[in-house]
Design a protein around this motif. Structure first.
Motif, PDB file in Angstrom:
ATOM      1  N   LYS A   1       0.713  -1.179   0.104  1.00 40.56           N
ATOM      2  CA  LYS A   1      -0.042   0.117  -0.050  1.00 40.56           C
ATOM      3  C   LYS A   1       0.803   1.161   0.005  1.00 40.56           C
ATOM      4  O   LYS A   1       1.809   1.351   0.620  1.00 40.56           O
ATOM      5  CB  LYS A   1      -0.856  -0.126   1.179  1.00 40.56           C
ATOM      6  CG  LYS A   1      -1.819   1.275   1.125  1.00 40.56           C
ATOM      7  CD  LYS A   1      -2.736   0.908   2.360  1.00 40.56           C
ATOM      8  CE  LYS A   1      -2.339   0.291   3.688  1.00 40.56           C
ATOM      9  NZ  LYS A   1      -3.170  -0.468   4.276  1.00 40.56           N
TER      10      LYS A   1
ATOM     11  N   MET B   1      -8.521   5.704  -3.440  1.00 41.64           N
ATOM     12  CA  MET B   1      -9.650   5.150  -2.655  1.00 41.64           C
ATOM     13  C   MET B   1      -9.071   5.784  -1.153  1.00 41.64           C
ATOM     14  O   MET B   1      -7.933   5.985  -0.737  1.00 41.64           O
ATOM     15  CB  MET B   1      -9.551   3.566  -2.353  1.00 41.64           C
ATOM     16  CG  MET B   1      -9.949   3.086  -3.583  1.00 41.64           C
ATOM     17  SD  MET B   1     -10.243   1.049  -3.361  1.00 41.64           S
ATOM     18  CE  MET B   1     -11.632   1.209  -2.339  1.00 41.64           C
ATOM     19  N   THR B   2     -10.447   6.410  -0.574  1.00 37.01           N
ATOM     20  CA  THR B   2     -10.025   6.850   0.828  1.00 37.01           C
ATOM     21  C   THR B   2     -11.182   6.244   1.597  1.00 37.01           C
ATOM     22  O   THR B   2     -12.369   5.960   1.429  1.00 37.01           O
ATOM     23  CB  THR B   2     -10.060   8.340   0.746  1.00 37.01           C
ATOM     24  OG1 THR B   2     -11.756   8.694   0.454  1.00 37.01           O
ATOM     25  CG2 THR B   2      -9.441   9.163  -0.359  1.00 37.01           C
TER      26      THR B   2
ATOM     27  N   SER C   1      -8.725  -0.237   5.594  1.00 36.22           N
ATOM     28  CA  SER C   1      -7.872  -0.589   4.465  1.00 36.22           C
ATOM     29  C   SER C   1      -8.450  -1.786   3.578  1.00 36.22           C
ATOM     30  O   SER C   1      -8.049  -2.237   2.582  1.00 36.22           O
ATOM     31  CB  SER C   1      -6.324  -0.821   4.920  1.00 36.22           C
ATOM     32  OG  SER C   1      -6.314  -2.125   5.773  1.00 36.22           O
TER      33      SER C   1
ATOM     34  N   PHE D   1      -9.960  -1.342  -0.090  1.00 38.22           N
ATOM     35  CA  PHE D   1      -8.594  -1.240  -0.839  1.00 38.22           C
ATOM     36  C   PHE D   1      -8.031  -2.375  -1.422  1.00 38.22           C
ATOM     37  O   PHE D   1      -7.775  -2.653  -2.379  1.00 38.22           O
ATOM     38  CB  PHE D   1      -7.677  -0.090  -0.135  1.00 38.22           C
ATOM     39  CG  PHE D   1      -6.109  -0.318  -0.628  1.00 38.22           C
ATOM     40  CD1 PHE D   1      -5.824   0.210  -1.873  1.00 38.22           C
ATOM     41  CD2 PHE D   1      -5.262  -0.950   0.137  1.00 38.22           C
ATOM     42  CE1 PHE D   1      -4.480   0.131  -2.215  1.00 38.22           C
ATOM     43  CE2 PHE D   1      -3.834  -0.943  -0.188  1.00 38.22           C
ATOM     44  CZ  PHE D   1      -3.496  -0.467  -1.462  1.00 38.22           C
TER      45      PHE D   1
ATOM     46  N   GLN E   1      -4.281   3.782  -1.747  1.00 39.50           N
ATOM     47  CA  GLN E   1      -4.732   4.483  -0.625  1.00 39.50           C
ATOM     48  C   GLN E   1      -3.889   4.988   0.061  1.00 39.50           C
ATOM     49  O   GLN E   1      -3.002   4.586   0.824  1.00 39.50           O
ATOM     50  CB  GLN E   1      -5.716   3.479   0.115  1.00 39.50           C
ATOM     51  CG  GLN E   1      -6.423   4.119   1.317  1.00 39.50           C
ATOM     52  CD  GLN E   1      -6.999   3.151   2.068  1.00 39.50           C
ATOM     53  OE1 GLN E   1      -7.789   2.086   1.645  1.00 39.50           O
ATOM     54  NE2 GLN E   1      -7.435   3.319   3.298  1.00 39.50           N
TER      55      GLN E   1
ATOM     56  N   HIS F   1      -5.005   4.848   6.331  1.00 35.04           N
ATOM     57  CA  HIS F   1      -6.126   4.293   6.734  1.00 35.04           C
ATOM     58  C   HIS F   1      -6.109   4.461   8.269  1.00 35.04           C
ATOM     59  O   HIS F   1      -5.286   3.938   8.967  1.00 35.04           O
ATOM     60  CB  HIS F   1      -6.286   2.684   6.397  1.00 35.04           C
ATOM     61  CG  HIS F   1      -5.009   1.951   6.678  1.00 35.04           C
ATOM     62  ND1 HIS F   1      -4.848   1.186   7.844  1.00 35.04           N
ATOM     63  CD2 HIS F   1      -3.794   1.825   6.239  1.00 35.04           C
ATOM     64  CE1 HIS F   1      -3.457   0.786   8.181  1.00 35.04           C
ATOM     65  NE2 HIS F   1      -2.891   0.994   6.923  1.00 35.04           N
TER      66      HIS F   1
ATOM     67  N   GLU G   1      -6.356  14.122   1.228  1.00 37.31           N
ATOM     68  CA  GLU G   1      -7.255  13.256   0.626  1.00 37.31           C
ATOM     69  C   GLU G   1      -8.390  13.768  -0.003  1.00 37.31           C
ATOM     70  O   GLU G   1      -8.817  13.553  -1.061  1.00 37.31           O
ATOM     71  CB  GLU G   1      -7.580  12.092   1.686  1.00 37.31           C
ATOM     72  CG  GLU G   1      -6.355  11.209   2.029  1.00 37.31           C
ATOM     73  CD  GLU G   1      -6.826  10.047   3.136  1.00 37.31           C
ATOM     74  OE1 GLU G   1      -7.997   9.783   3.059  1.00 37.31           O
ATOM     75  OE2 GLU G   1      -5.925   9.580   3.386  1.00 37.31           O
TER      76      GLU G   1
END
Length: 571
Positions: A5, A420-421, A425, A428, A450, A453, A471
């Motif tokens: 990630k 992605m937010t 996690s 994602f 992402q 998280h 974000e």
């Protein structure tokens, strides 16, 4: 695709150095000698090559050209994969003044290095699809002059503060009047309520000052030239802000309920409780008669967790001014958000580094914002299915090929970056693995990222808020966006970016809504808890949406209110 990630970091973006070519021409001798003629042609071709290289370097770059922000704060042009036309190459490189100032929305006179985002955001954002009205631009310049005259520690400010210190009643004729925004709730709510307070200040010729306890100075640059918008920390009653509520003796609703004031004596300050739990007396704020009285009070302190802008459009005395400021009703937050909220250099660094590292080179950027209000392990698969169903049904993301381990890619393979937010996690990881382990049916390359998280919302924790703001801003820079219904985080992202997103229906345990999402028909955020009060009859009323044609129910909240252009249609 990388399996790990991607997270925010302070990595340096290296600069490209191009070596210059020096052309040394020997003296040409004219004559019938063929060798001389060949030599001349060779030199001519070399000169033309240099000319075209210079023309390309100084040419007009495509509108989606990306700029890299290095630690030394030097910009270097970095081309995207978009096709560059001959017209793009041959035009001179210019940045029109009205682009830098967003059509005149932004003022001049700031030290640009102190807040890089203020005048550089247009390099990342798409060109404005809507133009601010000349009336709005003039109104902002007038406000800035008023703020400079009445801002913190000016002579007029000190004189008006003395009214609170002495506890005297006001004559109702103060040169400077103020609305003070008190920090409350999460970052998305704070951004929306601060915008609401600023619009109210514009409408009532007040100066907006903001609660200094909210870390705003670490998130946003000062929006007004020369004088701060932060309420000084030595303000006489700043220690009372946390205790202000409906039962406070200085609450306007409390005074009305208890007949404390017959409106003949004007207090030096009042507290306005405009949160979701306000009662009938608090709602009188949205009535013209009460506005006439409030206009005389020098200091108004307001606390809210709602975007109450739509209700301001229901106040008859504000109607003409609002129509002049915003001929396009759905652009209120879009313009005021771009005017007020400029990320500080530390946050701008988070935004630009992440954008350049993971989004800049993609042919298409898709944002997916996930906010789940009903937590639980059993809910995860339903929400995941809803996200995937929306993305594939609306052709936002390609389907995967489960039957083939690999497909042949051409040199023109389309690349899609998915940002992605979410506090979690899990979503994602599932979507990233799906596109890593399987090729797409139509051959696109999909990468999923992402930034963070955090697992839990950590209201007013500085680093948490910095990441959240970064974000929101990154989502606003995407080409297409999916957001969660009821989420103020999502509202800020899509309205700031001028995007009409696909909104996921609010999750209900054990079911996936069919259809899973719908397309928004307005750029505006939703007012979740409107007053529903008839000022003339002095009673509760649900007839609010019939007062003006541009205030209607929200797409994602059946009782909420939202601004629409009259040409817009609800789905």
């Amino acid at each position: 695709m990388k399996r790990s990630k991607k997270t925010f970091n302070d990595q340096q973006v290296s600069t490209d150095r191009e070596s210059g070519a020096v052309l040394k021409n020997s003296e040409l001798k004219w004559g019938p000698n063929p060798m001389t003629l060949v030599g001349f042609i060779v030199v001519l071709l070399m000169v033309l090559t240099v000319v075209f290289s210079v023309a390309f370097f100084f040419g007009d770059l495509p509108s989606d050209c990306l700029w890299t922000l290095a630690e030394a704060r030097i910009f270097h042009v970095k081309h995207s994969k978009a096709t560059v036309s001959e017209k793009d190459i041959l035009q001179p490189l210019t940045v029109p003044k009205d682009d830098k100032l967003l059509g005149g929305l932004l003022p001049t006179g700031f030290d640009e290095t102190s807040c890089l985002s203020r005048y550089e955001s247009h390099l990342y954002s798409k060109p404005l699809q809507h133009k601010p009205s000349s009336y709005l631009i003039s109104g902002l310049r007038r406000y800035e002059a008023l703020h400079k005259q009445c801002g913190p520690y000016t002579e007029l400010y000190n004189k008006t503060v003395d009214l609170i210190k002495s506890g005297e009643y006001s004559s109702g004729s103060s040169v400077c009047n103020y609305v003070v925004w008190i920090s409350y709730s999460g970052l998305g709510n704070r951004i929306l309520t601060l915008t609401s307070a600023f619009l109210y200040a514009l409408l009532t010729n007040r100066v907006l000052l903001v609660d200094p306890r909210a870390n705003l100075h670490n998130l946003f640059c000062e929006p007004f030239p020369e004088v701060s918008w932060l309420l000084p920390p030595d303000f006489p009653i700043i220690d009372q802000f946390s205790s202000f509520n409906q039962k406070s003796p200085h609450s306007y609703g409390y005074m009305v309920r208890n007949n404390v004031t017959g409106k003949s004596r004007i207090p030096s300050f009042l507290y306005l409780h405009l949160s979701h739990d306000f009662d009938v007396q608090d709602k009188l704020f949205f009535c013209d008669t009460d506005q006439t009285f409030l206009h005389k009070v020098p200091w108004l302190f307001v606390k809210s967790n709602n975007y109450y802008v739509p209700a301001l459009f229901l106040i008859p005395s504000f109607e003409q001014e609002l129509n002049n400021l915003f001929p396009e009703k759905e652009t209120v937050f879009h313009f005021l958000g771009k005017y007020l909220f400029h990320p500080t250099n530390s946050v701008w660094g988070l935004i630009t580094r992440y954008y350049q590292a993971y989004l800049a080179q993609a042919d298409e950027k898709i944002g997916i914002q996930i906010r789940v209000f009903s937590l639980g392990v059993s809910n995860f698969k339903y929400v995941l299915n809803q996200i995937l169903a929306c993305a594939t049904k609306e052709n936002l993301l390609p389907q995967v090929n489960l039957n083939e381990p690999i497909v042949n890619y051409s040199s023109k393979t389309k690349t899609i970056s998915v940002l992605m937010t979410s506090l979690s996690s899990q979503y994602f990881e599932e979507i990233r693995n799906m596109y890593w382990q399987n090729p797409t049916v139509t051959g696109e390359i999909v990468t999923v990222f992402q930034p963070s998280h955090e697992e839990h919302q950590q209201t007013e924790k500085l680093m948490h808020d910095r990441k959240a703001l970064a974000e929101m801003y990154l989502l606003s820079l995407t080409d297409k966006l999916v957001t969660s219904g009821w989420s103020t985080f999502g509202y800020v992202a899509y309205s700031l970016g001028g995007l009409k997103p696909w909104i996921l229906y609010k999750f209900k345990k054990g079911t996936v809504h069919d259809p899973p999402c719908f397309r928004a028909t307005s750029l505006e955020p939703c007012y979740h808890s409107p007053p529903y009060y008839d000022c003339k009859k002095k009673t509760a009323s649900n007839n609010t949406v019939n007062i003006v044609p541009h205030v209607r129910h929200c797409e994602d909240n059946s009782w909420g209110l939202k601004l629409f252009d009259q040409k817009g249609e609800l789905l």
